[in-house]
Design a protein around this motif. Sequence first.
Motif, PDB file in Angstrom:
ATOM      1  N   TRP A  68     -17.844 -17.165 -25.436  1.00 14.62           N
ATOM      2  CA  TRP A  68     -18.537 -16.016 -24.860  1.00 14.62           C
ATOM      3  C   TRP A  68     -18.009 -14.754 -25.537  1.00 14.62           C
ATOM      4  O   TRP A  68     -16.794 -14.584 -25.684  1.00 14.62           O
ATOM      5  CB  TRP A  68     -18.275 -15.924 -23.361  1.00 14.62           C
ATOM      6  CG  TRP A  68     -18.980 -16.941 -22.536  1.00 14.62           C
ATOM      7  CD1 TRP A  68     -20.146 -16.763 -21.849  1.00 14.62           C
ATOM      8  CD2 TRP A  68     -18.573 -18.283 -22.268  1.00 14.62           C
ATOM      9  NE1 TRP A  68     -20.478 -17.912 -21.184  1.00 14.62           N
ATOM     10  CE2 TRP A  68     -19.532 -18.864 -21.422  1.00 14.62           C
ATOM     11  CE3 TRP A  68     -17.487 -19.065 -22.675  1.00 14.62           C
ATOM     12  CZ2 TRP A  68     -19.437 -20.173 -20.975  1.00 14.62           C
ATOM     13  CZ3 TRP A  68     -17.393 -20.374 -22.229  1.00 14.62           C
ATOM     14  CH2 TRP A  68     -18.364 -20.911 -21.378  1.00 14.62           C
ATOM     15  N   TRP A  69     -18.929 -13.865 -25.899  1.00 13.81           N
ATOM     16  CA  TRP A  69     -18.595 -12.638 -26.621  1.00 13.81           C
ATOM     17  C   TRP A  69     -19.325 -11.445 -26.017  1.00 13.81           C
ATOM     18  O   TRP A  69     -20.464 -11.584 -25.574  1.00 13.81           O
ATOM     19  CB  TRP A  69     -19.022 -12.758 -28.080  1.00 13.81           C
ATOM     20  CG  TRP A  69     -18.427 -13.914 -28.795  1.00 13.81           C
ATOM     21  CD1 TRP A  69     -18.913 -15.197 -28.816  1.00 13.81           C
ATOM     22  CD2 TRP A  69     -17.252 -13.930 -29.568  1.00 13.81           C
ATOM     23  NE1 TRP A  69     -18.105 -15.995 -29.571  1.00 13.81           N
ATOM     24  CE2 TRP A  69     -17.065 -15.236 -30.058  1.00 13.81           C
ATOM     25  CE3 TRP A  69     -16.325 -12.959 -29.918  1.00 13.81           C
ATOM     26  CZ2 TRP A  69     -16.001 -15.593 -30.860  1.00 13.81           C
ATOM     27  CZ3 TRP A  69     -15.262 -13.307 -30.736  1.00 13.81           C
ATOM     28  CH2 TRP A  69     -15.108 -14.619 -31.192  1.00 13.81           C
ATOM     29  N   PRO A  70     -18.708 -10.265 -26.055  1.00 13.62           N
ATOM     30  CA  PRO A  70     -19.453  -9.079 -25.648  1.00 13.62           C
ATOM     31  C   PRO A  70     -20.487  -8.750 -26.717  1.00 13.62           C
ATOM     32  O   PRO A  70     -20.233  -8.902 -27.911  1.00 13.62           O
ATOM     33  CB  PRO A  70     -18.382  -7.990 -25.546  1.00 13.62           C
ATOM     34  CG  PRO A  70     -17.260  -8.453 -26.408  1.00 13.62           C
ATOM     35  CD  PRO A  70     -17.326  -9.953 -26.414  1.00 13.62           C
ATOM     36  N   GLY A  71     -21.650  -8.362 -26.276  1.00 14.39           N
ATOM     37  CA  GLY A  71     -22.713  -8.007 -27.207  1.00 14.39           C
ATOM     38  C   GLY A  71     -23.986  -8.767 -26.908  1.00 14.39           C
ATOM     39  O   GLY A  71     -24.001  -9.704 -26.121  1.00 14.39           O
ATOM     40  N   GLY A  72     -25.051  -8.350 -27.558  1.00 19.62           N
ATOM     41  CA  GLY A  72     -26.348  -8.971 -27.353  1.00 19.62           C
ATOM     42  C   GLY A  72     -26.559 -10.204 -28.213  1.00 19.62           C
ATOM     43  O   GLY A  72     -25.666 -10.654 -28.930  1.00 19.62           O
ATOM     44  N   TYR A  73     -27.761 -10.727 -28.148  1.00 22.82           N
ATOM     45  CA  TYR A  73     -28.121 -11.974 -28.827  1.00 22.82           C
ATOM     46  C   TYR A  73     -27.771 -11.946 -30.323  1.00 22.82           C
ATOM     47  O   TYR A  73     -27.324 -12.939 -30.873  1.00 22.82           O
ATOM     48  CB  TYR A  73     -29.622 -12.237 -28.633  1.00 22.82           C
ATOM     49  CG  TYR A  73     -30.074 -13.556 -29.192  1.00 22.82           C
ATOM     50  CD1 TYR A  73     -29.965 -14.713 -28.433  1.00 22.82           C
ATOM     51  CD2 TYR A  73     -30.607 -13.653 -30.467  1.00 22.82           C
ATOM     52  CE1 TYR A  73     -30.365 -15.935 -28.930  1.00 22.82           C
ATOM     53  CE2 TYR A  73     -31.014 -14.865 -30.977  1.00 22.82           C
ATOM     54  CZ  TYR A  73     -30.896 -16.007 -30.208  1.00 22.82           C
ATOM     55  OH  TYR A  73     -31.293 -17.209 -30.709  1.00 22.82           O
ATOM     56  N   ASP A  74     -27.998 -10.816 -30.962  1.00 19.01           N
ATOM     57  CA  ASP A  74     -27.773 -10.699 -32.405  1.00 19.01           C
ATOM     58  C   ASP A  74     -26.388 -10.179 -32.770  1.00 19.01           C
ATOM     59  O   ASP A  74     -26.156  -9.774 -33.905  1.00 19.01           O
ATOM     60  CB  ASP A  74     -28.835  -9.792 -33.027  1.00 19.01           C
ATOM     61  CG  ASP A  74     -30.223 -10.414 -32.939  1.00 19.01           C
ATOM     62  OD1 ASP A  74     -30.334 -11.653 -33.038  1.00 19.01           O
ATOM     63  OD2 ASP A  74     -31.202  -9.658 -32.763  1.00 19.01           O
ATOM     64  N   ALA A  75     -25.446 -10.195 -31.824  1.00 13.50           N
ATOM     65  CA  ALA A  75     -24.095  -9.689 -32.095  1.00 13.50           C
ATOM     66  C   ALA A  75     -23.475 -10.422 -33.286  1.00 13.50           C
ATOM     67  O   ALA A  75     -23.676 -11.625 -33.469  1.00 13.50           O
ATOM     68  CB  ALA A  75     -23.217  -9.860 -30.863  1.00 13.50           C
ATOM     69  N   ASP A  76     -22.750  -9.682 -34.091  1.00  2.00           N
ATOM     70  CA  ASP A  76     -22.067 -10.246 -35.257  1.00  2.00           C
ATOM     71  C   ASP A  76     -20.709 -10.779 -34.808  1.00  2.00           C
ATOM     72  O   ASP A  76     -19.732 -10.038 -34.755  1.00  2.00           O
ATOM     73  CB  ASP A  76     -21.905  -9.180 -36.337  1.00  2.00           C
ATOM     74  CG  ASP A  76     -21.295  -9.731 -37.614  1.00  2.00           C
ATOM     75  OD1 ASP A  76     -21.337 -10.969 -37.814  1.00  2.00           O
ATOM     76  OD2 ASP A  76     -20.781  -8.929 -38.411  1.00  2.00           O
ATOM     77  N   VAL A  77     -20.673 -12.056 -34.429  1.00  2.57           N
ATOM     78  CA  VAL A  77     -19.449 -12.693 -33.951  1.00  2.57           C
ATOM     79  C   VAL A  77     -19.227 -13.985 -34.717  1.00  2.57           C
ATOM     80  O   VAL A  77     -20.174 -14.608 -35.194  1.00  2.57           O
ATOM     81  CB  VAL A  77     -19.503 -12.951 -32.422  1.00  2.57           C
ATOM     82  CG1 VAL A  77     -19.565 -11.629 -31.661  1.00  2.57           C
ATOM     83  CG2 VAL A  77     -20.679 -13.823 -32.049  1.00  2.57           C
ATOM     84  N   PRO A  78     -17.976 -14.415 -34.849  1.00  2.00           N
ATOM     85  CA  PRO A  78     -17.692 -15.618 -35.633  1.00  2.00           C
ATOM     86  C   PRO A  78     -18.095 -16.895 -34.904  1.00  2.00           C
ATOM     87  O   PRO A  78     -18.081 -16.963 -33.681  1.00  2.00           O
ATOM     88  CB  PRO A  78     -16.182 -15.562 -35.843  1.00  2.00           C
ATOM     89  CG  PRO A  78     -15.666 -14.708 -34.751  1.00  2.00           C
ATOM     90  CD  PRO A  78     -16.764 -13.750 -34.390  1.00  2.00           C
TER      91      PRO A  78
END
Length: 86
Positions: free
Chosen positions: A54-64
């Motif tokens: 789980w990451w903060p940000g929306g659907y297109d968030a740039d997360v690993p």
Amino acid sequence: MPTVALMWEAKATPGRAPDLLAWARAQTLPPSGVPCERREHFTAPGDRVLVITWWPGGYDADVPELPDPPEELTARPVHRWRFERV
């Protein structure tokens, strides 16, 4: 704040689910501009391993994302999905 959940699912080669789970647990995610809020590991019949982050940000968030495991551990390509909390 929106949250995006990344789901990573792999099917182990027969009898290798414990090895695949150990591999997934040992993986560190590359550093990113946002902290991972949560990470959980699951198993299911059929030698399947699932990891949800789980990451903060929306659907297109740039997360690993978790990488692909070694080919000898998997019976098919990894499946990946993204979901945004609503």
